[in-house]
Design a protein around this motif. Structure first.
Motif, PDB file in Angstrom:
ATOM      1  N   VAL A 119     131.813  76.105  74.481  1.00 14.03           N
ATOM      2  CA  VAL A 119     131.389  76.429  73.113  1.00 14.03           C
ATOM      3  C   VAL A 119     132.083  77.710  72.661  1.00 14.03           C
ATOM      4  CG1 VAL A 119     129.440  76.984  71.622  1.00 14.03           C
ATOM      5  CG2 VAL A 119     129.156  75.303  73.441  1.00 14.03           C
ATOM      6  N   GLU A 120     132.065  78.733  73.510  1.00 16.19           N
ATOM      7  CA  GLU A 120     132.718  79.993  73.159  1.00 16.19           C
ATOM      8  C   GLU A 120     134.230  79.815  73.067  1.00 16.19           C
ATOM      9  OE1 GLU A 120     131.384  82.903  75.961  1.00 16.19           O
ATOM     10  OE2 GLU A 120     129.414  83.040  75.031  1.00 16.19           O
ATOM     11  N   THR A 121     134.809  79.043  73.967  1.00 18.43           N
ATOM     12  CA  THR A 121     136.250  78.801  73.925  1.00 18.43           C
ATOM     13  C   THR A 121     136.637  78.146  72.604  1.00 18.43           C
ATOM     14  OG1 THR A 121     136.336  78.542  76.317  1.00 18.43           O
ATOM     15  CG2 THR A 121     138.156  77.592  75.066  1.00 18.43           C
ATOM     16  N   ARG A 122     135.844  77.195  72.156  1.00 15.76           N
ATOM     17  CA  ARG A 122     136.153  76.471  70.919  1.00 15.76           C
ATOM     18  C   ARG A 122     135.914  77.305  69.666  1.00 15.76           C
ATOM     19  NH1 ARG A 122     137.390  74.966  66.687  1.00 15.76           N
ATOM     20  NH2 ARG A 122     136.993  72.991  65.677  1.00 15.76           N
ATOM     21  N   TRP A 123     134.841  78.132  69.639  1.00 14.18           N
ATOM     22  CA  TRP A 123     134.424  78.739  68.380  1.00 14.18           C
ATOM     23  C   TRP A 123     134.674  80.233  68.236  1.00 14.18           C
ATOM     24  CZ3 TRP A 123     134.052  75.798  64.431  1.00 14.18           C
ATOM     25  CH2 TRP A 123     133.762  74.452  64.615  1.00 14.18           C
ATOM     26  N   ASN A 124     134.829  80.988  69.314  1.00 16.33           N
ATOM     27  CA  ASN A 124     135.118  82.426  69.161  1.00 16.33           C
ATOM     28  C   ASN A 124     136.423  82.604  68.395  1.00 16.33           C
ATOM     29  OD1 ASN A 124     132.841  83.197  70.521  1.00 16.33           O
ATOM     30  ND2 ASN A 124     133.898  84.035  72.286  1.00 16.33           N
ATOM     31  N   GLY A 125     136.400  83.439  67.375  1.00 16.44           N
ATOM     32  CA  GLY A 125     137.581  83.707  66.568  1.00 16.44           C
ATOM     33  C   GLY A 125     137.773  82.756  65.405  1.00 16.44           C
ATOM     34  N   GLN A 169     136.420  80.627  61.848  1.00 19.91           N
ATOM     35  CA  GLN A 169     135.625  80.885  60.653  1.00 19.91           C
ATOM     36  C   GLN A 169     134.230  80.287  60.829  1.00 19.91           C
ATOM     37  OE1 GLN A 169     136.145  82.362  57.607  1.00 19.91           O
ATOM     38  NE2 GLN A 169     138.139  83.133  58.225  1.00 19.91           N
ATOM     39  N   ALA A 170     133.196  81.069  60.531  1.00 22.00           N
ATOM     40  CA  ALA A 170     131.826  80.568  60.628  1.00 22.00           C
ATOM     41  C   ALA A 170     131.609  79.418  59.647  1.00 22.00           C
ATOM     42  CB  ALA A 170     130.836  81.693  60.370  1.00 22.00           C
ATOM     43  N   GLY A 171     132.292  79.448  58.510  1.00 19.93           N
ATOM     44  CA  GLY A 171     132.173  78.371  57.534  1.00 19.93           C
ATOM     45  C   GLY A 171     132.580  77.024  58.103  1.00 19.93           C
ATOM     46  N   MET A 172     133.588  77.007  58.965  1.00 19.43           N
ATOM     47  CA  MET A 172     134.012  75.761  59.605  1.00 19.43           C
ATOM     48  C   MET A 172     132.894  75.214  60.489  1.00 19.43           C
ATOM     49  SD  MET A 172     138.018  76.566  60.593  1.00 19.43           S
ATOM     50  CE  MET A 172     137.873  75.589  62.046  1.00 19.43           C
ATOM     51  N   PHE A 173     132.256  76.114  61.254  1.00 16.45           N
ATOM     52  CA  PHE A 173     131.155  75.710  62.142  1.00 16.45           C
ATOM     53  C   PHE A 173     130.018  75.107  61.318  1.00 16.45           C
ATOM     54  CE2 PHE A 173     127.190  76.320  64.363  1.00 16.45           C
ATOM     55  CZ  PHE A 173     127.485  75.971  65.673  1.00 16.45           C
ATOM     56  N   PHE A 174     129.586  75.830  60.267  1.00 12.44           N
ATOM     57  CA  PHE A 174     128.456  75.364  59.471  1.00 12.44           C
ATOM     58  C   PHE A 174     128.795  74.115  58.667  1.00 12.44           C
ATOM     59  CE2 PHE A 174     127.309  80.042  59.725  1.00 12.44           C
ATOM     60  CZ  PHE A 174     126.450  79.850  60.794  1.00 12.44           C
ATOM     61  N   ALA A 175     130.036  73.951  58.248  1.00  8.94           N
ATOM     62  CA  ALA A 175     130.443  72.737  57.529  1.00  8.94           C
ATOM     63  C   ALA A 175     130.364  71.525  58.455  1.00  8.94           C
ATOM     64  CB  ALA A 175     131.856  72.891  56.977  1.00  8.94           C
ATOM     65  N   SER A 222     131.281  88.522  62.136  1.00 10.30           N
ATOM     66  CA  SER A 222     131.749  89.783  61.574  1.00 10.30           C
ATOM     67  C   SER A 222     131.703  89.736  60.047  1.00 10.30           C
ATOM     68  CB  SER A 222     133.172  90.064  62.058  1.00 10.30           C
ATOM     69  OG  SER A 222     134.040  89.072  61.579  1.00 10.30           O
ATOM     70  N   PRO A 223     131.890  90.893  59.391  1.00 11.78           N
ATOM     71  CA  PRO A 223     131.860  90.920  57.920  1.00 11.78           C
ATOM     72  C   PRO A 223     132.901  90.005  57.267  1.00 11.78           C
ATOM     73  CG  PRO A 223     131.745  93.149  58.779  1.00 11.78           C
ATOM     74  CD  PRO A 223     132.012  92.243  59.946  1.00 11.78           C
ATOM     75  N   ASP A 224     134.006  89.723  57.971  1.00  7.47           N
ATOM     76  CA  ASP A 224     135.021  88.820  57.411  1.00  7.47           C
ATOM     77  C   ASP A 224     134.729  87.349  57.741  1.00  7.47           C
ATOM     78  OD1 ASP A 224     135.573  89.174  60.091  1.00  7.47           O
ATOM     79  OD2 ASP A 224     137.735  89.400  59.828  1.00  7.47           O
ATOM     80  N   TYR A 225     133.484  87.053  58.209  1.00  5.24           N
ATOM     81  CA  TYR A 225     132.970  85.715  58.457  1.00  5.24           C
ATOM     82  C   TYR A 225     133.672  85.005  59.616  1.00  5.24           C
ATOM     83  CZ  TYR A 225     129.700  82.168  56.793  1.00  5.24           C
ATOM     84  OH  TYR A 225     128.652  81.302  56.671  1.00  5.24           O
ATOM     85  N   ILE A 226     134.086  85.791  60.610  1.00  9.23           N
ATOM     86  CA  ILE A 226     134.698  85.262  61.831  1.00  9.23           C
ATOM     87  C   ILE A 226     133.662  85.307  62.944  1.00  9.23           C
ATOM     88  CG2 ILE A 226     136.527  85.605  63.561  1.00  9.23           C
ATOM     89  CD1 ILE A 226     137.646  84.759  60.894  1.00  9.23           C
TER      90      ILE A 226
END
Length: 137
Positions: free
Chosen positions: A32-38, A40-46, A106-110
């Motif tokens: 999960v961390e390998t796939r999502w760290n770094g 965009q949070a928007g991609m995850f939530f979409a 982070s504030p830049d939505y990463i």
């Protein structure tokens, strides 16, 4: 200020600006961390749906997400006696699977880190249902 002092001041300012833009992601401990760290949070939530809550944590935001709800039927296991079904070893059961994670963003939505809060053993022999559901996505 002389020329040498101006160069030092500009170099210091440039380094400060460069470091201010740097944010790091944690070391990946699972799929999960390998796939999502770094990412965009928007991609995850979409892909998986909106978070259920969010909390400010300094300049970052911690989002709690729940999903992946699935029902799994585990069949009974029987002892084998001379090629025939013998005494029952474990009864059939129904398991309710879900995944809950906390994303530090982070504030830049990463996404900077992903912490698993609720998990079950995986379906396909994997260690973690969350890894199977979120990691390979």
């Amino acid at each position: 200020m002389n020329f040498r002092g101006m160069i030092k001041a500009c170099a210091t300012l440039g380094l400060a600006v460069a470091l201010a833009g740097c944010t790091t992601t944690g070391i990946a401990k699972n799929d999960v961390e390998t796939r999502w760290n770094g990412q965009q949070a928007g991609m995850f939530f979409a892909k998986f749906g909106p978070p259920v809550s969010d909390t400010a944590a300094g300049r970052s935001t911690i989002y709690t997400w729940r999903g992946g709800h699935k029902t799994r039927v585990v069949p009974a296991v029987y002892e084998q006696v001379d090629g025939k079904k013998g005494k029952i070893i474990s009864k059939a059961r129904t398991e309710y699977l879900r995944c809950e994670v906390q994303l530090t963003v982070s504030p830049d939505y990463i996404i900077r880190s992903v912490r698993t809060v609720v998990d079950r053993p995986g379906i396909n022999g994997g260690q973690s249902y969350c890894e199977e559901f979120l990691g390979g996505a």
